[in-house]
Design a protein around this motif. Structure first.
Motif, PDB file in Angstrom:
ATOM      1  N   PRO A 217       3.874   0.269   3.176  1.00 30.81           N
ATOM      2  CA  PRO A 217       2.954   0.281   2.030  1.00 30.81           C
ATOM      3  C   PRO A 217       1.601   0.856   2.428  1.00 30.81           C
ATOM      4  CG  PRO A 217       3.082  -1.926   2.952  1.00 30.81           C
ATOM      5  CD  PRO A 217       4.090  -1.100   3.700  1.00 30.81           C
ATOM      6  N   ILE A 218       1.011   1.665   1.561  1.00 31.86           N
ATOM      7  CA  ILE A 218      -0.359   2.130   1.742  1.00 31.86           C
ATOM      8  C   ILE A 218      -1.070   2.011   0.397  1.00 31.86           C
ATOM      9  CG2 ILE A 218       0.193   3.704   3.636  1.00 31.86           C
ATOM     10  CD1 ILE A 218      -0.091   6.014   1.660  1.00 31.86           C
ATOM     11  N   ILE A 219      -2.371   1.830   0.456  1.00 30.58           N
ATOM     12  CA  ILE A 219      -3.185   1.715  -0.755  1.00 30.58           C
ATOM     13  C   ILE A 219      -4.315   2.721  -0.672  1.00 30.58           C
ATOM     14  CG2 ILE A 219      -4.740   0.208  -2.069  1.00 30.58           C
ATOM     15  CD1 ILE A 219      -3.033  -2.143  -1.103  1.00 30.58           C
ATOM     16  N   GLY A 220      -4.532   3.440  -1.762  1.00 28.68           N
ATOM     17  CA  GLY A 220      -5.604   4.420  -1.794  1.00 28.68           C
ATOM     18  C   GLY A 220      -6.220   4.513  -3.171  1.00 28.68           C
ATOM     19  N   LYS A 221      -7.327   5.273  -3.278  1.00 24.64           N
ATOM     20  CA  LYS A 221      -8.004   5.460  -4.551  1.00 24.64           C
ATOM     21  C   LYS A 221      -7.338   6.595  -5.335  1.00 24.64           C
ATOM     22  CE  LYS A 221     -12.163   5.776  -2.683  1.00 24.64           C
ATOM     23  NZ  LYS A 221     -13.637   5.888  -2.553  1.00 24.64           N
ATOM     24  N   ASP A 222      -7.036   6.320  -6.580  1.00 26.33           N
ATOM     25  CA  ASP A 222      -6.396   7.312  -7.449  1.00 26.33           C
ATOM     26  C   ASP A 222      -7.426   8.353  -7.877  1.00 26.33           C
ATOM     27  OD1 ASP A 222      -4.725   8.679  -9.125  1.00 26.33           O
ATOM     28  OD2 ASP A 222      -4.711   7.153 -10.710  1.00 26.33           O
ATOM     29  N   GLU A 223      -7.120   9.637  -7.619  1.00 30.12           N
ATOM     30  CA  GLU A 223      -7.985  10.731  -8.035  1.00 30.12           C
ATOM     31  C   GLU A 223      -7.423  11.438  -9.260  1.00 30.12           C
ATOM     32  OE1 GLU A 223     -10.823  11.158  -6.685  1.00 30.12           O
ATOM     33  OE2 GLU A 223     -10.572   9.808  -4.987  1.00 30.12           O
ATOM     34  N   GLY A 224      -6.470  10.777  -9.942  1.00 31.42           N
ATOM     35  CA  GLY A 224      -5.896  11.345 -11.152  1.00 31.42           C
ATOM     36  C   GLY A 224      -4.507  11.902 -10.980  1.00 31.42           C
ATOM     37  N   ASP A 225      -4.019  11.945  -9.736  1.00 30.10           N
ATOM     38  CA  ASP A 225      -2.692  12.505  -9.514  1.00 30.10           C
ATOM     39  C   ASP A 225      -1.762  11.522  -8.808  1.00 30.10           C
ATOM     40  OD1 ASP A 225      -4.121  12.586  -7.206  1.00 30.10           O
ATOM     41  OD2 ASP A 225      -3.966  14.749  -6.893  1.00 30.10           O
ATOM     42  N   GLY A 226      -2.055  10.248  -8.891  1.00 34.82           N
ATOM     43  CA  GLY A 226      -1.134   9.211  -8.445  1.00 34.82           C
ATOM     44  C   GLY A 226      -0.906   9.165  -6.947  1.00 34.82           C
ATOM     45  N   CYS A 227       0.215   8.518  -6.572  1.00 36.92           N
ATOM     46  CA  CYS A 227       0.536   8.330  -5.163  1.00 36.92           C
ATOM     47  C   CYS A 227       0.800   9.645  -4.446  1.00 36.92           C
ATOM     48  CB  CYS A 227       1.756   7.411  -5.032  1.00 36.92           C
ATOM     49  SG  CYS A 227       1.398   5.657  -5.357  1.00 36.92           S
ATOM     50  N   ASP A 228       1.381  10.624  -5.156  1.00 38.31           N
ATOM     51  CA  ASP A 228       1.625  11.915  -4.514  1.00 38.31           C
ATOM     52  C   ASP A 228       0.311  12.524  -4.023  1.00 38.31           C
ATOM     53  OD1 ASP A 228       4.307  11.706  -4.982  1.00 38.31           O
ATOM     54  OD2 ASP A 228       4.294  12.952  -6.800  1.00 38.31           O
ATOM     55  N   GLY A 229      -0.710  12.428  -4.831  1.00 39.96           N
ATOM     56  CA  GLY A 229      -1.992  12.976  -4.441  1.00 39.96           C
ATOM     57  C   GLY A 229      -2.644  12.192  -3.320  1.00 39.96           C
ATOM     58  N   ILE A 230      -2.517  10.857  -3.357  1.00 43.95           N
ATOM     59  CA  ILE A 230      -3.097  10.019  -2.299  1.00 43.95           C
ATOM     60  C   ILE A 230      -2.501  10.385  -0.953  1.00 43.95           C
ATOM     61  CG2 ILE A 230      -3.162   7.658  -1.381  1.00 43.95           C
ATOM     62  CD1 ILE A 230      -3.497   6.699  -4.272  1.00 43.95           C
ATOM     63  N   ILE A 231      -1.179  10.503  -0.900  1.00 41.26           N
ATOM     64  CA  ILE A 231      -0.502  10.812   0.362  1.00 41.26           C
ATOM     65  C   ILE A 231      -0.811  12.241   0.807  1.00 41.26           C
ATOM     66  CG2 ILE A 231       1.761  11.103   1.442  1.00 41.26           C
ATOM     67  CD1 ILE A 231       2.748   8.811  -0.385  1.00 41.26           C
ATOM     68  N   ARG A 232      -0.803  13.189  -0.145  1.00 46.04           N
ATOM     69  CA  ARG A 232      -1.049  14.592   0.213  1.00 46.04           C
ATOM     70  C   ARG A 232      -2.464  14.788   0.747  1.00 46.04           C
ATOM     71  NH1 ARG A 232      -0.183  16.360  -4.288  1.00 46.04           N
ATOM     72  NH2 ARG A 232      -2.304  16.703  -5.054  1.00 46.04           N
ATOM     73  N   ARG A 233      -3.453  14.232   0.053  1.00 47.08           N
ATOM     74  CA  ARG A 233      -4.829  14.413   0.487  1.00 47.08           C
ATOM     75  C   ARG A 233      -5.144  13.635   1.757  1.00 47.08           C
ATOM     76  NH1 ARG A 233      -5.406  13.948  -5.006  1.00 47.08           N
ATOM     77  NH2 ARG A 233      -5.836  11.712  -4.801  1.00 47.08           N
ATOM     78  N   TYR A 234      -4.414  12.586   1.987  1.00 52.34           N
ATOM     79  CA  TYR A 234      -4.730  11.738   3.130  1.00 52.34           C
ATOM     80  C   TYR A 234      -4.561  12.458   4.462  1.00 52.34           C
ATOM     81  CZ  TYR A 234      -4.942   7.872   6.355  1.00 52.34           C
ATOM     82  OH  TYR A 234      -5.294   7.055   7.389  1.00 52.34           O
ATOM     83  N   GLY A 235      -3.673  13.404   4.531  1.00 52.83           N
ATOM     84  CA  GLY A 235      -3.514  14.096   5.804  1.00 52.83           C
ATOM     85  C   GLY A 235      -2.307  14.980   5.859  1.00 52.83           C
ATOM     86  N   ASN A 236      -1.854  15.430   4.687  1.00 53.26           N
ATOM     87  CA  ASN A 236      -0.702  16.332   4.642  1.00 53.26           C
ATOM     88  C   ASN A 236       0.474  15.788   5.428  1.00 53.26           C
ATOM     89  OD1 ASN A 236      -2.046  18.258   3.045  1.00 53.26           O
ATOM     90  ND2 ASN A 236      -3.059  19.085   4.869  1.00 53.26           N
ATOM     91  N   GLY A 237       0.719  14.494   5.263  1.00 48.62           N
ATOM     92  CA  GLY A 237       1.888  13.901   5.913  1.00 48.62           C
ATOM     93  C   GLY A 237       1.589  13.239   7.230  1.00 48.62           C
TER      94      GLY A 237
END
Length: 386
Positions: free
Chosen positions: A112-132
């Motif tokens: 589980p990970i928790i992040g701030k929504d920038e309008g594009d949901g979990c896909d965006g949180i994971i992608r912006r966090y570090g490209n995997g």
């Protein structure tokens, strides 16, 4: 400029005047002026943190929330929050949480990970966090920000952060002290003047007025009593306006919910930014043992939001932000069959977080308590497994 106290090292933590502080979660580079202390990376648990059965998939941060409260909404063990916080290191100030932020609970690599929504949901949180590539190492630091979500309510500890300190018992020797007030008043307050006796005060200089609390008397390894430190509390501020011999007139410019009496010490005010980190303490980082030795502002037991003093400080490895479990000693009972005297096991009754350290003592905030916490309660590192 000559300082009027004997040992300046004990007064480096006095101050933080007129600053709004917030303990905020950090995973990247801070923006602005801030003092930090880096710590070794704690050992990561093999098993992912366990979520509460009713953990929300979406949570909107509200004014009055604390990071500790938010952590408890998601996790069975809130100490492990740093393992699930997914900060986006590619945008400005990604580590600060504000009221109105929308937090999403997502899954990455079966964790589980928790992040701030920038309008594009979990896909965006994971992608912006570090490209995997995820490295979960958030920290908490003191920042000069007004609206960020703190770890704990800062108004509950402000007086101890700014105006209380523990000093060596002999460090106040030869310190100037109040001998009287104008108009033969017994007490003085803001807007009045007092007379201070002692050398070293300078006209036009701002000073603090401090009262002396009871000393911390403890027992050494041989059972002998010793003075572990003297607690002093600032009750007022003033400006030196006139000198006659060894008497200085001090005009009181501010008072802090307390009267000013004869015998109170007068010392230089010093501003200092207190660094802090928030992470669970490892068992090998702090000398074993430790207990609660004073409950601040109360003659009874401590509960959630209380402030306590513990007999562990920097000399024992304690740092600001360390978290301890609190254990109440078990009762001594007599076995009804064998008539032996037995000591029942100790029970965990709560947890505390250290927010200000001294050489052999620290102040801590009660994060949670299932039962009243008493003087003498034992301290242990928190259990990191869920």
């Amino acid at each position: 400029m000559k300082k009027v106290f004997k040992d300046t090292s004990y007064f480096s933590v006095l101050g933080l005047k007129k600053q709004t502080l917030a303990l905020t979660i950090c995973a990247g580079l801070s923006i602005g002026v801030v003092t930090t202390i880096e710590a070794s990376t704690p050992t990561r648990n093999i098993n992912p943190p366990a979520l509460k059965a009713n953990a929300p998939n979406v949570y909107v941060v509200k004014k009055g929330d604390t990071l500790w409260d938010i952590s408890k909404k998601f996790l069975k063990n809130p100490y492990r929050w740093r393992e699930i916080w997914a900060s986006n290191k590619y945008i400005k100030n990604p580590h600060w949480i504000f009221p109105g932020d929308r937090l999403l609970m997502c899954t990455y690599n079966n964790r589980p990970i928790i992040g701030k929504d920038e309008g594009d949901g979990c896909d965006g949180i994971i992608r912006r966090y570090g490209n995997g590539t995820v490295t979960l190492q958030p920290q908490v630091r003191i920042e000069s920000l007004n609206n960020t979500i703190p770890v704990i309510p800062l108004d509950r500890i402000k007086n101890w952060l700014e105006r209380s300190s523990v000093v060596a018992a002999d460090s106040v020797k030869n310190t100037p002290y109040i001998v009287g007030a104008k108009d033969q008043r017994v007490l003085a307050a803001k807007g009045q003047s007092v007379y201070v006796r002692g050398n070293g005060l300078e006209i036009g200089q701002q000073y603090g007025v401090y009262r002396e609390n009871d000393p911390y008397i403890m027992l050494d390894a041989n059972g002998k009593k010793y003075n572990a430190g003297l607690e002093i509390v600032q009750v007022a501020s003033g400006i030196a306006t006139k000198q006659t011999g060894d008497l200085t007139t001090l005009e009181i410019t501010d008072s802090y919910n307390s009267e000013i009496r004869r015998g109170y010490f007068v010392m230089l005010e010093e501003d200092a930014m207190l660094p802090t980190l928030f992470y669970p303490v490892n068992a090998d980082e702090v000398i074993a043992g430790g207990k609660i030795i004073r409950i601040q502002g109360s003659i009874g037991a401590a509960a959630v939001r209380s402030v306590v003093s513990i007999d562990r400080g920097t000399n024992q490895g304690v740092k600001t932000g360390h978290v301890f479990s609190v254990n109440e000693l078990g009762q001594t009972v007599k076995d009804p069959v064998t008539h032996e005297t037995l000591q029942l096991p100790s029970e965990n009754v709560g947890s505390i977080m250290v927010f200000k350290t001294f050489e052999n003592l620290s102040y801590a905030y009660v994060l949670e308590s299932d039962l009243p916490i008493n003087i003498g309660s034992l301290l242990t590192p928190p259990i990191m497994n869920d």
